[in-house]
Design an enzyme around this catalytic site. Sequence first.
Site, PDB file in Angstrom:
ATOM      1  N   ASP A 262     -14.719  -2.172  -3.952  1.00  0.00           N
ATOM      2  CA  ASP A 262     -15.194  -2.188  -5.337  1.00  0.00           C
ATOM      3  C   ASP A 262     -15.347  -3.611  -5.888  1.00  0.00           C
ATOM      4  OD1 ASP A 262     -12.310  -2.029  -5.088  1.00  0.00           O
ATOM      5  OD2 ASP A 262     -12.185  -1.872  -7.265  1.00  0.00           O
ATOM      6  N   HIS A 263     -15.031  -4.612  -5.070  1.00  0.00           N
ATOM      7  CA  HIS A 263     -15.195  -6.008  -5.502  1.00  0.00           C
ATOM      8  C   HIS A 263     -16.222  -6.776  -4.660  1.00  0.00           C
ATOM      9  CE1 HIS A 263     -11.649  -5.929  -8.261  1.00  0.00           C
ATOM     10  NE2 HIS A 263     -11.452  -4.848  -7.533  1.00  0.00           N
TER      11      HIS A 263
ATOM     12  N   HIS B  64     -11.048  -2.913 -15.254  1.00  0.00           N
ATOM     13  CA  HIS B  64     -10.710  -2.152 -14.053  1.00  0.00           C
ATOM     14  C   HIS B  64      -9.974  -0.854 -14.411  1.00  0.00           C
ATOM     15  CE1 HIS B  64      -9.155  -1.582  -9.872  1.00  0.00           C
ATOM     16  NE2 HIS B  64     -10.215  -2.286  -9.528  1.00  0.00           N
TER      17      HIS B  64
ATOM     18  N   ASP C 283      -7.624  -7.598  -9.169  1.00  0.00           N
ATOM     19  CA  ASP C 283      -6.606  -6.543  -9.115  1.00  0.00           C
ATOM     20  C   ASP C 283      -5.235  -7.160  -8.837  1.00  0.00           C
ATOM     21  OD1 ASP C 283      -8.869  -5.046  -9.271  1.00  0.00           O
ATOM     22  OD2 ASP C 283      -8.588  -3.969  -7.375  1.00  0.00           O
TER      23      ASP C 283
ATOM     24  N   HIS D  72     -11.590  -5.640  -1.279  1.00  0.00           N
ATOM     25  CA  HIS D  72     -11.710  -4.193  -1.449  1.00  0.00           C
ATOM     26  C   HIS D  72     -13.154  -3.905  -1.848  1.00  0.00           C
ATOM     27  CE1 HIS D  72      -7.137  -3.328  -2.169  1.00  0.00           C
ATOM     28  NE2 HIS D  72      -7.463  -3.336  -0.886  1.00  0.00           N
TER      29      HIS D  72
ATOM     30  N   HIS E  73      -1.506  -8.142  -4.984  1.00  0.00           N
ATOM     31  CA  HIS E  73      -2.225  -6.899  -4.733  1.00  0.00           C
ATOM     32  C   HIS E  73      -1.848  -6.426  -3.332  1.00  0.00           C
ATOM     33  CE1 HIS E  73      -5.069  -3.930  -5.790  1.00  0.00           C
ATOM     34  NE2 HIS E  73      -6.085  -4.354  -5.072  1.00  0.00           N
TER      35      HIS E  73
ATOM     36  N   HIS F 281     -10.681 -10.394  -3.801  1.00  0.00           N
ATOM     37  CA  HIS F 281     -10.130  -9.753  -2.614  1.00  0.00           C
ATOM     38  C   HIS F 281     -11.183  -8.823  -2.029  1.00  0.00           C
ATOM     39  CE1 HIS F 281      -9.455  -6.764  -5.748  1.00  0.00           C
ATOM     40  NE2 HIS F 281      -9.140  -5.861  -4.845  1.00  0.00           N
TER      41      HIS F 281
HETATM   42 ZN   LIG Z   1     -10.452  -2.956  -7.535  1.00  0.00          ZN
HETATM   43 ZN   LIG Z   2      -8.214  -3.869  -5.074  1.00  0.00          ZN
END
Ligand SMILES: [Zn+2]
Ligand SMILES: [Zn+2]
Length: 312
Positions: free
Chosen positions: A65-66, A268, A210, A63, A139, A61
């Site tokens: 942090d990915h 995570h 996530d 976001h 998510h 996804h």
């Molecule tokens: Zn994340």
């Molecule tokens: Zn996320």
Amino acid sequence: MPLRVTFLGTAGAIPTTDRNPSSVFVAREGEELLFDAGEGTQRQMMRFGTGFSVSQLFVTHCHGDHVLGIPGLLQTMAFNDREEPLAIHTPHGTRGQIKGLINALGNRPSFPVRISEVGDGDVAYRADEYEVRAFGTDHDTRSVGYALLEDDRKGRFDRERAEELGVPVGPKFSRLHEGESVELEDGTVVDPEQVVGDSRPGRSIVYTGDTRPTEATIEVADDPDLLIHDATFADDRADRAAETAHATARQAAEIANRAGADRLALLHLSSRYAGYTADHEEQAREVFAGDSDAVFVPDDGDRLEISYPGSE
Ligand SMILES: [Zn+2]
Ligand SMILES: [Zn+2]
């Protein structure tokens, strides 16, 4: 045939001094796959010696942090004169975001980058002996998880039995093993079922990214060898996990149990736990039926070799 997982980034949304944002590297017989690429992923690849020959990048996804590691990684690949194409798989409706990230500074990679969108049940990538299948996750943005599923392997060839039946050592052995009947000099026909055992299951790895706990995670693979699951929180913040569309370690373990997973990697972890992983491991072990090392919180750089089911 080796199948090796390297945990490049095990942090939650905010990195810590010890943990980088999400990324999991998988190497299988000369082929290299990357699952998510949080900020700093390229440095983790250098630190842990994975190399940059990744051919497929699977994004769970969009976001930060990915995915924030993607521009830097692609820039370095270009500096290295990469020519091989890179395929990026990302959830439906997010191609534009990935494209925007890559081209944010007006750069155009010097090598072909193909972005394709995937949804629940889609085969994102089909290789010779395995596939990577997307599955639906839950998510707070468009998201999928991915399962690497090896094909069944051929059954064992019973060499002794073949010789007893009069099959001459040589090419007829391999034809039988490939599933063909062969005719001997005296006209007897030997069928593969006489000398080849039942096919044997391949290996499988499931990576959720996530998510709240979902049924799709259980259904995508039968008895996966490794489940890598969101475990952002421990029991103390179960309400927060539900609110923010993440899972607790205990919920991850319940999913692992129902999926029949062999091992469970908890990923995570929220930075609020700051390196303290005992609660996560303990709470997951309370529900996950497995050996004591079956549940673990990997550190950045940890490697895991996946062996064939039943071979240990
Ligand atoms: Zn994340
Ligand atoms: Zn996320």
